[in-house]
Design a protein around this motif. Structure first.
Motif, short mmCIF file in Angstrom:
data_model
loop_
_atom_site.label_atom_id
_atom_site.label_comp_id
_atom_site.label_asym_id
_atom_site.label_seq_id
_atom_site.Cartn_x
_atom_site.Cartn_y
_atom_site.Cartn_z
N UNK A 1 -13.67 -12.23 30.83
CA UNK A 1 -13.32 -13.02 29.65
C UNK A 1 -12.16 -13.98 29.97
N UNK A 2 -11.15 -13.46 30.65
CA UNK A 2 -10.01 -14.30 31.04
C UNK A 2 -10.42 -15.39 32.03
N UNK A 3 -11.34 -15.03 32.94
CA UNK A 3 -11.84 -16.01 33.91
C UNK A 3 -12.51 -17.17 33.20
N UNK A 4 -13.31 -16.84 32.19
CA UNK A 4 -14.02 -17.87 31.43
C UNK A 4 -13.04 -18.79 30.69
N UNK A 5 -11.93 -18.23 30.26
CA UNK A 5 -10.92 -19.02 29.55
C UNK A 5 -9.88 -19.63 30.49
N UNK A 6 -10.04 -19.33 31.79
CA UNK A 6 -9.12 -19.85 32.81
C UNK A 6 -7.67 -19.44 32.52
N UNK A 7 -7.50 -18.14 32.22
CA UNK A 7 -6.17 -17.59 31.91
C UNK A 7 -5.82 -16.49 32.90
N UNK A 8 -4.62 -16.57 33.47
CA UNK A 8 -4.07 -15.45 34.24
C UNK A 8 -3.17 -14.67 33.31
N UNK A 9 -3.41 -13.37 33.19
CA UNK A 9 -2.78 -12.57 32.14
C UNK A 9 -1.26 -12.58 32.20
N UNK A 10 -0.69 -12.59 33.41
CA UNK A 10 0.77 -12.58 33.52
C UNK A 10 1.41 -13.86 33.00
N UNK A 11 0.61 -14.90 32.83
CA UNK A 11 1.16 -16.15 32.28
C UNK A 11 1.49 -16.00 30.81
N UNK A 12 0.82 -15.06 30.12
CA UNK A 12 1.12 -14.84 28.70
C UNK A 12 1.77 -13.48 28.47
N UNK A 13 1.72 -12.60 29.49
CA UNK A 13 2.35 -11.27 29.39
C UNK A 13 3.12 -11.03 30.69
N UNK A 14 4.25 -11.70 30.87
CA UNK A 14 4.99 -11.64 32.15
C UNK A 14 5.55 -10.27 32.48
N UNK A 15 5.61 -9.36 31.50
CA UNK A 15 6.13 -8.01 31.74
C UNK A 15 5.13 -7.14 32.51
N UNK A 16 3.87 -7.55 32.55
CA UNK A 16 2.80 -6.76 33.17
C UNK A 16 3.04 -6.59 34.67
N UNK A 17 2.95 -5.34 35.17
CA UNK A 17 3.24 -5.06 36.57
C UNK A 17 2.05 -4.53 37.37
N UNK A 18 1.10 -3.85 36.72
CA UNK A 18 -0.03 -3.30 37.46
C UNK A 18 -1.15 -2.88 36.50
N UNK A 19 -2.29 -2.51 37.09
CA UNK A 19 -3.45 -2.08 36.33
C UNK A 19 -4.06 -0.87 37.03
N UNK A 20 -4.24 0.21 36.28
CA UNK A 20 -4.82 1.45 36.83
C UNK A 20 -6.20 1.65 36.23
N UNK A 21 -7.23 1.71 37.10
CA UNK A 21 -8.60 1.91 36.62
C UNK A 21 -9.07 3.30 37.00
N UNK A 22 -9.94 3.88 36.16
CA UNK A 22 -10.36 5.26 36.37
C UNK A 22 -11.76 5.49 35.82
N UNK A 23 -12.33 6.65 36.18
CA UNK A 23 -13.57 7.21 35.61
C UNK A 23 -14.87 6.55 36.03
N UNK A 24 -14.83 5.35 36.56
CA UNK A 24 -16.04 4.66 36.99
C UNK A 24 -15.78 4.01 38.35
N UNK A 25 -16.85 3.78 39.11
CA UNK A 25 -16.72 3.20 40.45
C UNK A 25 -16.06 1.82 40.38
N UNK A 26 -15.09 1.59 41.26
CA UNK A 26 -14.45 0.27 41.37
C UNK A 26 -15.04 -0.45 42.58
N UNK A 27 -15.76 -1.54 42.32
CA UNK A 27 -16.32 -2.34 43.40
C UNK A 27 -15.29 -3.36 43.87
#
Length: 437
Positions: free
Chosen positions: A207-233
């Motif tokens: 969704x962000x790619x389609x809008x050409x937005x990098x999340x840290x540009x609007x949420x600069x406090x963001x430091x990381x992303x943890x994914x779980x429960x499903x395969x990460x390709x």
């Protein structure tokens, strides 16, 4: 001063302060002594359950055991009886932690942990997340998870979210309209990290790619992303890193056990050796050397309420050749043992092979948001997908050609475009499902 999340655990009878202290002592054991620690803890937990758990004694069939490899393998089917019949002596439904598995394996069950064991689980989680500066008491989490829809269940989860310093985005509706509201929350809240199911977070990245937005540009406090429960390709990881502007951390866990593996700061998938013992077995239950693919079998070294001893969790994986007793490394998580496709030729293939081959073609143009593959008959598959446009004839032909190359010819595919895909009650998306018994 004890913080609110730790305090809530303590008030509910989980001795988190002592568990954290004990966890640190385990970590301080030198590498040269760690194998002896694991072997001793294995003996202790087996001896305890043979003496105090009637169900486990009946399962093993022999109160005396000498060789670890002689212990039978437990599976989810062994737990398909009332929890009261599986609890150890002295444990009741009122003095243990009780939860249930999601049922993604097809064999859901209710399980228990003694309160000290559950506190150790949290000590493990605190430790791993701290590698990336995450503190459950102060780091605001953007949580992409399912949530019970009934009033009581929903209220309980919301209270947990408050105590755990997290804001939950329910993932049963992942339309662009909903993701717009998610984006607004990221603009208005100082999220430190994202945590949740891989497929849902990938959709947000698209969704962000389609809008050409990098999340840290609007949420600069963001430091990381943890994914779980499903395969990460790997392709999805690259996409998320680009669109979020932060590192993507891969987690592997099971509610009935503990946090099993967590990506460390050296980009290694480090296995939890402090409270679990991991083995890789072949189909005859022989232990495989590191580097070989097989069934993941796990022993919970501290759960005295309920035995999980040589428990086949239902996943297939590989331990890295450089693994040690103190620092095992999960080289690869391949999928679930019940995600195997049996083909007309007699060949068996991991179901995720179909998904991966199809994914490499179906998502090239950014049109397809997500999809699942169902094996209806031994030679017949359905691909359900969500997209703005129908798949073209060329795309379908390319998918069929690729699957013939990687697997075999003569397979029939039907492509079904849908408004949204069906997720489990927990919110997980199962990428491959075989209905062939």
């Amino acid at each position: 001063m004890i913080s609110i999340f730790n305090l809530s655990l303590q008030i509910n009878g989980f001795p988190i302060k002592g568990a954290i202290a004990d966890f640190e002592k385990i970590q301080a054991i030198p590498e040269v002594d760690f194998e002896n620690y694991v072997i001793q803890k294995r003996k202790d937990i087996v001896a305890f359950h043979l003496q105090n758990n009637k169900s486990y004694l009946e399962f093993v069939g022999n109160p005396e055991f000498e060789n670890w490899e002689d212990l039978p393998i437990m599976t989810k089917k062994d737990f398909q009886k009332p929890l009261t019949e599986r609890l150890s002596k002295g444990c009741t439904l009122k003095n243990v932690y009780i939860n249930k598995t999601s049922g993604s394996s097809g064999d859901p069950f209710v399980f228990a942990k003694d309160r000290y064991c559950h506190a150790l689980t949290w000590a493990t989680i605190f430790n791993r997340f701290s590698w990336f500066g995450i503190d459950f008491n102060s780091s605001l989490q953007a949580r992409f998870y399912g949530i019970p829809l009934d009033f009581i269940g929903n209220t309980k989860e919301r209270i947990k979210d408050f105590l755990s310093h997290r804001y939950r985005f329910p993932i049963f509706d992942l339309s662009d309209a909903f993701l717009e509201t998610v984006l607004v929350k990221f603009q208005n809240k100082k999220f430190y990290y994202i945590n949740g199911y891989t497929s849902s977070i990938v959709l947000f990245a698209k969704f962000l790619q389609k809008k050409n937005i990098v999340l840290t540009s609007i949420c600069p406090n963001l430091k990381c992303c943890v994914v779980t429960s499903e395969i990460l390709f790997e392709e999805d990881k690259i996409l998320m890193e680009k669109q979020f502007g932060v590192p993507i951390i891969n987690e592997y866990g099971a509610s009935e056990l503990d946090l099993i593996a967590f990506q460390n700061t050296n980009n290694e998938w480090q296995v939890n050796s402090e409270t679990l013992f991991i083995e890789i077995l072949d189909e005859e239950n022989n232990v495989l050397p590191n580097g070989k693919e097989g069934r993941i079998v796990i022993t919970s070294l501290y759960n005295k309420a309920h035995p999980f001893i040589r428990y086949a969790i239902g996943d297939i994986g590989i331990l890295d050749e450089k693994s040690t007793f103190k620092k095992p490394i999960l080289k690869k998580l391949i999928g679930r043992t019940n995600d195997i496709a049996l083909l007309p030729s007699g060949k068996k293939a991991p179901g995720l092979t179909f998904y991966y081959v199809t994914k490499s073609i179906i998502e090239d143009d950014g049109n397809v948001k997500e999809f699942v593959i169902k094996q209806i008959k031994i030679d017949t598959f359905e691909v359900e997908y969500v997209s703005e446009l129908e798949l073209t004839t060329v795309q379908i032909q390319n998918i069929e050609k690729a699957i013939t190359t990687y697997l075999e010819s003569g397979l029939n595919f039907t492509f079904i475009r849908k408004e949204k895909l069906e997720r489990s009650r927990s919110g997980k998306l199962k990428q491959f499902v075989s209905l062939v018994k």
